[in-house]
Design an enzyme around this catalytic site. Structure first.
Site, PDB file in Angstrom:
ATOM      1  N   ASP A  14       0.838  -1.207   0.000  1.00  0.00           N
ATOM      2  CA  ASP A  14       0.000   0.000   0.000  1.00  0.00           C
ATOM      3  C   ASP A  14       0.870   1.254   0.000  1.00  0.00           C
ATOM      4  O   ASP A  14       1.983   1.245   0.539  1.00  0.00           O
ATOM      5  CB  ASP A  14      -0.895  -0.038   1.256  1.00  0.00           C
ATOM      6  CG  ASP A  14      -2.074   0.918   1.138  1.00  0.00           C
ATOM      7  OD1 ASP A  14      -2.288   1.487   0.055  1.00  0.00           O
ATOM      8  OD2 ASP A  14      -2.773   1.103   2.155  1.00  0.00           O
ATOM      9  N   GLY A  17       0.171   5.497  -4.355  1.00  0.00           N
ATOM     10  CA  GLY A  17      -0.409   6.785  -4.728  1.00  0.00           C
ATOM     11  C   GLY A  17       0.151   7.916  -3.868  1.00  0.00           C
ATOM     12  O   GLY A  17       0.535   8.972  -4.389  1.00  0.00           O
ATOM     13  N   GLU A  61     -12.174  -4.960  -4.886  1.00  0.00           N
ATOM     14  CA  GLU A  61     -12.719  -3.609  -4.700  1.00  0.00           C
ATOM     15  C   GLU A  61     -11.980  -2.571  -5.562  1.00  0.00           C
ATOM     16  O   GLU A  61     -12.485  -1.465  -5.794  1.00  0.00           O
ATOM     17  CB  GLU A  61     -12.615  -3.180  -3.220  1.00  0.00           C
ATOM     18  CG  GLU A  61     -13.581  -3.899  -2.283  1.00  0.00           C
ATOM     19  CD  GLU A  61     -13.239  -5.367  -2.035  1.00  0.00           C
ATOM     20  OE1 GLU A  61     -12.023  -5.691  -1.970  1.00  0.00           O
ATOM     21  OE2 GLU A  61     -14.156  -6.196  -1.932  1.00  0.00           O
ATOM     22  N   ASN A  62     -10.776  -2.922  -6.032  1.00  0.00           N
ATOM     23  CA  ASN A  62      -9.978  -1.946  -6.793  1.00  0.00           C
ATOM     24  C   ASN A  62     -10.583  -1.579  -8.151  1.00  0.00           C
ATOM     25  O   ASN A  62     -10.177  -0.581  -8.764  1.00  0.00           O
ATOM     26  CB  ASN A  62      -8.532  -2.449  -7.000  1.00  0.00           C
ATOM     27  CG  ASN A  62      -7.674  -2.361  -5.760  1.00  0.00           C
ATOM     28  OD1 ASN A  62      -6.736  -3.138  -5.565  1.00  0.00           O
ATOM     29  ND2 ASN A  62      -7.957  -1.392  -4.878  1.00  0.00           N
ATOM     30  N   TRP A  63     -11.579  -2.332  -8.625  1.00  0.00           N
ATOM     31  CA  TRP A  63     -12.247  -1.967  -9.875  1.00  0.00           C
ATOM     32  C   TRP A  63     -12.945  -0.617  -9.756  1.00  0.00           C
ATOM     33  O   TRP A  63     -13.284   0.007 -10.768  1.00  0.00           O
ATOM     34  CB  TRP A  63     -13.283  -3.026 -10.271  1.00  0.00           C
ATOM     35  CG  TRP A  63     -12.703  -4.376 -10.528  1.00  0.00           C
ATOM     36  CD1 TRP A  63     -12.796  -5.471  -9.716  1.00  0.00           C
ATOM     37  CD2 TRP A  63     -11.917  -4.799 -11.654  1.00  0.00           C
ATOM     38  NE1 TRP A  63     -12.120  -6.538 -10.260  1.00  0.00           N
ATOM     39  CE2 TRP A  63     -11.579  -6.154 -11.457  1.00  0.00           C
ATOM     40  CE3 TRP A  63     -11.472  -4.163 -12.814  1.00  0.00           C
ATOM     41  CZ2 TRP A  63     -10.818  -6.880 -12.366  1.00  0.00           C
ATOM     42  CZ3 TRP A  63     -10.705  -4.900 -13.723  1.00  0.00           C
ATOM     43  CH2 TRP A  63     -10.393  -6.227 -13.499  1.00  0.00           C
ATOM     44  N   ARG A  65     -11.699   2.078  -8.845  1.00  0.00           N
ATOM     45  CA  ARG A  65     -10.781   3.196  -9.157  1.00  0.00           C
ATOM     46  C   ARG A  65     -11.046   3.725 -10.568  1.00  0.00           C
ATOM     47  O   ARG A  65     -11.666   3.042 -11.383  1.00  0.00           O
ATOM     48  CB  ARG A  65      -9.334   2.703  -9.049  1.00  0.00           C
ATOM     49  CG  ARG A  65      -9.001   2.334  -7.634  1.00  0.00           C
ATOM     50  CD  ARG A  65      -7.543   2.047  -7.458  1.00  0.00           C
ATOM     51  NE  ARG A  65      -7.306   1.763  -6.047  1.00  0.00           N
ATOM     52  CZ  ARG A  65      -6.173   1.978  -5.414  1.00  0.00           C
ATOM     53  NH1 ARG A  65      -5.149   2.464  -6.054  1.00  0.00           N
ATOM     54  NH2 ARG A  65      -6.065   1.700  -4.135  1.00  0.00           N
TER      55      ARG A  65
HETATM   56  C1  FPP Z   1      -1.937   0.174  -3.421  1.00  0.00           C
HETATM   57  O1  FPP Z   1      -1.444   1.481  -3.366  1.00  0.00           O
HETATM   58  C2  FPP Z   1      -1.373  -0.524  -4.580  1.00  0.00           C
HETATM   59  C3  FPP Z   1      -2.091  -1.120  -5.568  1.00  0.00           C
HETATM   60  C4  FPP Z   1      -3.549  -1.148  -5.626  1.00  0.00           C
HETATM   61  C5  FPP Z   1      -1.414  -1.780  -6.699  1.00  0.00           C
HETATM   62  C6  FPP Z   1      -0.271  -2.586  -6.232  1.00  0.00           C
HETATM   63  C7  FPP Z   1       0.414  -3.242  -7.324  1.00  0.00           C
HETATM   64  C8  FPP Z   1       1.743  -3.276  -7.439  1.00  0.00           C
HETATM   65  C9  FPP Z   1       2.672  -2.627  -6.508  1.00  0.00           C
HETATM   66  C10 FPP Z   1       2.418  -4.022  -8.524  1.00  0.00           C
HETATM   67  C11 FPP Z   1       1.813  -5.342  -8.835  1.00  0.00           C
HETATM   68  C12 FPP Z   1       2.685  -6.087  -9.715  1.00  0.00           C
HETATM   69  C13 FPP Z   1       2.278  -7.019 -10.599  1.00  0.00           C
HETATM   70  C14 FPP Z   1       3.266  -7.784 -11.339  1.00  0.00           C
HETATM   71  C15 FPP Z   1       0.865  -7.267 -10.856  1.00  0.00           C
HETATM   72  P1  FPP Z   1      -2.477   2.661  -3.500  1.00  0.00           P
HETATM   73  O2  FPP Z   1      -2.621   2.995  -4.935  1.00  0.00           O
HETATM   74  O3  FPP Z   1      -3.759   2.282  -2.813  1.00  0.00           O
HETATM   75  O4  FPP Z   1      -1.753   3.796  -2.726  1.00  0.00           O
HETATM   76  P2  FPP Z   1      -2.448   4.959  -1.873  1.00  0.00           P
HETATM   77  O5  FPP Z   1      -3.184   4.284  -0.748  1.00  0.00           O
HETATM   78  O6  FPP Z   1      -1.296   5.768  -1.399  1.00  0.00           O
HETATM   79  O7  FPP Z   1      -3.358   5.703  -2.803  1.00  0.00           O
END
Ligand code: FPP
Length: 238
Positions: A14, A17, A61-63, A65
């Site tokens: 996490d 972003g 749940e990430n869909w 976004r």
């Molecule tokens: C959460 O950070 C991160 C994700 C939803 C994506 C994580 C995926 C990767 C790090 C790479 C995956 C690699 C492969 C090969 C599939 P956030 O975007 O929620 O960060 P935030 O909470 O600061 O907004």
């Protein structure tokens, strides 16, 4: 080579972003750097003797976004495997996927399938990507499978072992250590069944800053924990 007495580490990656925002960059740049950390931590965990490393790459749940961000995250498998599949092979790492794969865009799904196929004979660490994964979805899916089995004549005598075998993680041991980066202290629908007795380590470090040294600190914290699995210490008198 093995210097940790733990088999299965799971990570909620996490903070991509926030890492990008703090640098005046776009969110996708945080995800891009996050991919490099996936490589570093996978190679490092494997060298330390971890047997299973499960990474939460995309939740059910990430869909929700913005579509642009979803599309970018779905392009990460290509970036990752085109850069690092060779190294995964050299380190004898086996790739698997956890989750409901049908909804994953075809291109991303095929890249995973290719990596899974190319690494299937590897005997080292299992690197599990949870993609379109949700623990509630996994449990519901297992229940539906079981209902189908009973409908088709199986005896109705479910126990924990049988249920375990119906989960996406069916060939994997329970999670010993769950790490979440970025300071959030939530589980967010990740491996709810498998973390019943896991040790939880929360670190403020954002995933793109999560180095090998940070990983080792989490392992040290784990080693300092006292796991009793609901029992008592051997020399406990009450
Ligand atoms: C959460 O950070 C991160 C994700 C939803 C994506 C994580 C995926 C990767 C790090 C790479 C995956 C690699 C492969 C090969 C599939 P956030 O975007 O929620 O960060 P935030 O909470 O600061 O907004």
């Amino acid at each position: 080579m093995t210097d940790v007495a733990l088999k299965h580490v799971a990570i909620i990656m996490d903070g991509n972003g926030r890492w990008a925002n703090a640098r005046g960059k776009l969110r996708y740049e945080g995800h891009y750097v996050g991919v490099q950390r996936v490589r570093d931590i996978a190679i490092h965990a494997s060298a330390k003797g971890v047997k299973y490393l499960t990474l939460y790459a995309f939740s059910t749940e990430n869909w929700k976004r913005p579509q642009d961000e979803v599309d970018y995250i779905m392009s990460l498998p290509k970036i990752f495997f085109s850069s690092y599949l060779k190294e995964l092979m050299e380190n004898d790492i086996k790739v698997v996927m956890l989750g409901e794969t049908e909804r994953i865009p075809k291109v991303a799904r095929e890249i995973f399938i290719d990596a899974i196929d190319k690494t299937k004979e590897n005997k080292g660490m299992v690197l599990a990507f949870a993609v379109n994964y949700g623990a509630r979805d996994e449990i519901m899916h297992a229940c539906k499978c079981y209902a189908e089995m009973v409908k088709n004549g199986a005896e109705n005598d479910i126990d924990e072992d049988l249920f375990n075998g119906l989960l996406y993680t069916k060939n994997m041991p329970d999670v010993d250590l769950l790490i979440r980066t970025s300071g959030e202290k939530r589980i967010s629908n990740f491996l709810l069944w498998q973390i019943a007795y896991s040790e939880l380590v929360f670190t403020d470090t954002l995933w793109p800053d999560f180095t090998k040294e940070e990983f080792d600190k989490c392992i040290e914290e784990y080693k300092g924990r006292h796991r009793r699995f609901g029992g008592l210490d051997e020399n406990s008198s009450n």
